[in-house]
Write an enzyme that holds these catalytic residues in place. Structure first.
Site: not given
Ligand code: CAA
Length: 260
Positions: A66, A114
């Site tokens: 999300a 999910e």
């Molecule tokens: N939400 C919003 N933006 C996200 C995102 C997310 N879930 N995942 C990645 N992005 C964005 C980053 O913020 C970044 O944007 P900017 O360039 O504008 O800063 C862009 O995508 C590229 O991401 P990274 O630079 O972080 O890429 P990376 O290769 O260094 O890392 C990753 C990849 C490990 C997937 C990392 O992006 C990450 O940890 N993302 C979040 C994953 C996460 O926590 N997901 C769960 C969300 S909560 C949820 O889903 C709740 C539910 O059940 C409903």
């Protein structure tokens, strides 16, 4: 059809639906969820589509969860509405009479994991990663992850993945029964579309009823589920597909199904 964060193409009974917000690793914001809901509605009603393949644009992510930037400011009521919006899509996929196959081409995290779990089965690219990082963000899965993963792999594996927030790779996901098949990234779409084609060639009503029997039966006691299966099996003997399928077998020729 092109929406802001989603697009799809159709070919010979198969729709390839791509979540396309690759700058944000296809993270699901409310707008993308709304688009996904309307796309699934449109594909449900499109008789030319018999199987849907769901994947993510780009080569890095299926869906990285999300949208955290959008979620950060939600109050509890808005968070409840957001969870309901995500869970509605899960129910929509389960309720579709057409199979939906997830082709996981990179990160499938949180809401992305999910979404993949909501599909009928998952193929994954080598190098794909699955996980529930929600507890690292101070929350928990909200689009059905606690329930779907526990039912699929058992509560203890689900607890470990959700409590630690650690990712697993595609091979481990396959060992756990989360992923049906792992292929090199370059072959993922081709392999998934080939399986979709195999399904398209079969009797559509039988496939739809088998999907219903498996999906609904899992939530029933076994005796009730077997009775449900028996009723659907009987119903298929009223279809042209049953007559054609059996006539073709006896006549030693390929069946030509009309899916009715
Ligand atoms: N939400 C919003 N933006 C996200 C995102 C997310 N879930 N995942 C990645 N992005 C964005 C980053 O913020 C970044 O944007 P900017 O360039 O504008 O800063 C862009 O995508 C590229 O991401 P990274 O630079 O972080 O890429 P990376 O290769 O260094 O890392 C990753 C990849 C490990 C997937 C990392 O992006 C990450 O940890 N993302 C979040 C994953 C996460 O926590 N997901 C769960 C969300 S909560 C949820 O889903 C709740 C539910 O059940 C409903």
């Amino acid at each position: 059809m092109h929406l802001k964060n989603l697009n799809w193409t159709k070919k010979e009974g198969v729709a390839l639906l791509l979540i396309d917000r690759s700058q944000q690793l296809n993270a699901l914001n409310r707008n993308t969820l709304a688009e996904l809901e309307s796309a699934l509605c449109a594909l449900a009603q499109d008789d030319a589509v018999r199987v849907i393949v769901l994947s993510g644009a780009g080569d890095k992510a299926f869906v990285a969860g999300a949208d955290i930037k959008e979620m950060a400011g939600l109050d509890p009521l808005a968070a409840a509405a957001f969870a309901r919006q995500g869970q509605k899509i899960l129910a929509q996929i389960a309720g579709l009479s057409k199979p939906v196959i997830a082709a996981v081409n990179g990160y499938a995290l949180g809401g992305g994991f999910e979404l993949a779990l909501a599909c009928d089965f998952i193929y994954a690219a080598e190098g794909a990663k699955f996980g529930f990082p929600e507890t690292t963000l101070g929350i928990m899965p909200g689009f059905g992850g606690t329930q779907k993963l526990s039912r699929l792999v058992g509560a203890n594996i689900a607890r470990e993945l959700i409590f630690t927030g650690k990712m697993i790779d595609a091979e481990r996901a396959a060992t756990l029964g989360i992923v049906n098949r792992v292929v090199p990234a370059v072959d993922l779409l081709e392999a998934t579309l080939q399986t979709a084609d195999t399904i398209v060639a079969n009797g559509g009503v039988g496939v739809a009823m088998a999907k219903e029997a498996i999906g609904k039966g899992l939530d029933m006691p076994l005796a009730e589920a077997l009775a449900f299966e028996g009723n659907l099996f009987a119903l298929l003997f009223s279809t042209e597909d049953q007559k054609e399928g059996m006539r073709a077998f006896i006549g030693k020729r390929p069946a030509v199904f009309l899916h009715k």
